[in-house]
Design a protein around this motif. Structure first.
Motif, PDB file in Angstrom:
ATOM      1  N   ALA A 145      54.752  33.186  28.940  1.00 39.29           N
ATOM      2  CA  ALA A 145      55.282  32.844  30.063  1.00 39.29           C
ATOM      3  C   ALA A 145      55.929  31.299  30.151  1.00 39.29           C
ATOM      4  N   ASP A 146      56.968  31.519  30.933  1.00 37.42           N
ATOM      5  CA  ASP A 146      58.037  29.947  31.011  1.00 37.42           C
ATOM      6  C   ASP A 146      57.241  29.327  32.153  1.00 37.42           C
ATOM      7  N   VAL A 147      56.814  28.053  32.079  1.00 39.06           N
ATOM      8  CA  VAL A 147      56.055  27.656  33.463  1.00 39.06           C
ATOM      9  C   VAL A 147      56.484  26.064  33.163  1.00 39.06           C
ATOM     10  N   GLN A 148      55.798  25.369  34.197  1.00 34.33           N
ATOM     11  CA  GLN A 148      55.882  24.098  34.130  1.00 34.33           C
ATOM     12  C   GLN A 148      54.412  23.496  33.814  1.00 34.33           C
ATOM     13  N   VAL A 187      46.183  30.045  38.452  1.00 40.23           N
ATOM     14  CA  VAL A 187      46.618  31.334  39.100  1.00 40.23           C
ATOM     15  C   VAL A 187      48.228  31.651  38.965  1.00 40.23           C
ATOM     16  N   PRO A 188      49.263  30.684  38.835  1.00 36.52           N
ATOM     17  CA  PRO A 188      50.657  30.980  38.962  1.00 36.52           C
ATOM     18  C   PRO A 188      50.799  31.871  37.637  1.00 36.52           C
ATOM     19  N   VAL A 189      50.012  31.968  36.361  1.00 38.28           N
ATOM     20  CA  VAL A 189      50.200  32.578  35.517  1.00 38.28           C
ATOM     21  C   VAL A 189      49.634  33.902  35.487  1.00 38.28           C
ATOM     22  N   LEU A 190      48.439  33.790  35.945  1.00 33.24           N
ATOM     23  CA  LEU A 190      47.422  35.198  35.902  1.00 33.24           C
ATOM     24  C   LEU A 190      47.866  36.150  37.098  1.00 33.24           C
ATOM     25  N   LYS A 191      48.557  35.673  38.096  1.00 33.14           N
ATOM     26  CA  LYS A 191      48.985  36.678  39.005  1.00 33.14           C
ATOM     27  C   LYS A 191      50.064  37.651  38.434  1.00 33.14           C
ATOM     28  N   ASP A 192      50.572  37.145  37.303  1.00 35.74           N
ATOM     29  CA  ASP A 192      51.794  37.985  36.649  1.00 35.74           C
ATOM     30  C   ASP A 192      50.952  38.956  35.558  1.00 35.74           C
ATOM     31  N   TRP A 193      49.732  38.818  35.367  1.00 33.51           N
ATOM     32  CA  TRP A 193      49.013  39.305  34.188  1.00 33.51           C
ATOM     33  C   TRP A 193      47.925  40.187  34.852  1.00 33.51           C
ATOM     34  N   VAL A 194      47.461  41.313  34.093  1.00 30.16           N
ATOM     35  CA  VAL A 194      46.158  41.945  34.260  1.00 30.16           C
ATOM     36  C   VAL A 194      45.441  41.581  33.295  1.00 30.16           C
ATOM     37  N   ARG A 207      35.483  40.958  24.101  1.00 25.27           N
ATOM     38  CA  ARG A 207      36.706  41.384  23.741  1.00 25.27           C
ATOM     39  C   ARG A 207      37.726  41.152  25.089  1.00 25.27           C
ATOM     40  N   ALA A 208      39.026  40.978  24.989  1.00 28.73           N
ATOM     41  CA  ALA A 208      39.807  40.743  25.925  1.00 28.73           C
ATOM     42  C   ALA A 208      41.316  41.351  25.643  1.00 28.73           C
ATOM     43  N   TRP A 209      42.022  41.817  26.733  1.00 29.55           N
ATOM     44  CA  TRP A 209      43.207  42.374  26.824  1.00 29.55           C
ATOM     45  C   TRP A 209      44.113  41.692  27.961  1.00 29.55           C
ATOM     46  N   ILE A 210      45.129  41.777  27.678  1.00 25.94           N
ATOM     47  CA  ILE A 210      46.155  41.248  28.670  1.00 25.94           C
ATOM     48  C   ILE A 210      47.433  41.987  28.708  1.00 25.94           C
ATOM     49  N   ALA A 211      47.750  42.585  29.797  1.00 26.93           N
ATOM     50  CA  ALA A 211      48.901  43.261  30.080  1.00 26.93           C
ATOM     51  C   ALA A 211      50.083  42.321  31.350  1.00 26.93           C
TER      52      ALA A 211
END
Length: 277
Positions: A238-241, A255-262, A271-275
């Protein structure tokens, strides 16, 4: 950058607690609808009409003194933790408090008691508390902020949910005497990975600890936000500030990153998964 109180208690781990019985998974996936709170955070409604924040890096679920009284608890003892900037937080405790919402009962063994009005604007909607992942211990959950929901998974729905998602390494911190539960994922650096918490209670995209800034290509002395490409090991970018701060943890993903991820977390299997949404 955040006005709540994740109990990141670096160095405060106590003796291991007895392993609690795992809660039975629901008969079918349960969706907990989320609603915006103060424009930047997320909350849900309990069966009794109370409003609770959802704070995945809160560590410890906490309720207000009024909610404790309604639950028949006289707060006692003390739980001690630290926010991510190192400031100490002391809370009284209540045991065996349950929160019913959307057909699922959340039953953390111990909750903190905290007067949220000390941190919120005077006209903020009333809160009964803040729910952290300790309330979901032993379960599998999917955080989909973009879809305004948290899903409590069944074993079958978990298998289906993670198809096509990237499995990423994860650590779960059990700070504050072993009561808290906070997820951390690794971000590679030339020296090795740094571990950043997944925080639905932070309105900042990424906060990087000053001691890691150079390793991540950031100016450790800058006060303003800096362009940064966040790359979770094995997961999405993720390209962020990013903001650099003096922290007692390695960093924070908000939140600004997590809102684009599941994000799916198996809290029993660790265990953890990110999409990407």
């Amino acid at each position: 950058m955040r006005f709540l109180f994740p109990l990141i208690a670096a160095g405060l781990l106590a003796a291991a607690l007895p392993v609690a019985a795992q809660p039975a998974p629901p008969a079918r996936p349960v969706t907990l609808p989320l609603e915006p709170y103060l424009g930047v955070l997320w909350a849900f409604q309990a069966k009794d009409g109370g409003r609770y924040l959802l704070d995945t890096a809160g560590g410890l679920t906490a309720i207000t003194p009024a909610a404790a009284k309604a639950a028949g608890c006289e707060p006692w003892g003390r739980i001690t933790g630290h926010r991510m900037r190192g400031d100490r937080v002391d809370l009284a405790r209540c045991d065996k408090v349950t929160i019913d919402a959307a057909g699922v009962t959340l039953a953390p063994p111990t909750v903190g008691v905290f007067d949220f009005s000390k941190l919120l604007p005077p006209d903020a909607p009333t809160l009964q508390g803040s729910v952290a992942l300790d309330a979901f211990a032993g379960r599998a959950v999917t955080l989909d902020l973009g879809g305004q929901r948290l899903i409590v998974e069944t074993p079958d729905s978990l298998k289906a949910r993670v198809k096509g998602a990237a499995e990423v390494p994860v650590r779960f911190a059990r700070d504050a005497g072993g009561l808290a539960l906070t997820p951390f994922v690794p971000v590679p650096t030339p020296k090795g990975p740094v571990w950043m918490e997944l925080d639905s209670g932070s309105n900042g995209a990424v906060v990087v600890a000053q001691h890691n800034a150079v390793l991540l290509g950031l100016n450790p002395d800058a006060k303003e936000r800096q362009p940064f490409t966040l790359a979770v090991q094995g997961g999405p970018k993720a390209d962020v500030q990013a903001l650099v701060m003096d922290l007692v943890i390695d960093g924070n993903i908000g939140v600004p990153v997590l809102k684009d991820w599941v994000v799916t977390l198996d809290l029993a299997g660790e265990r953890a998964w990110i999409a990407k949404r």
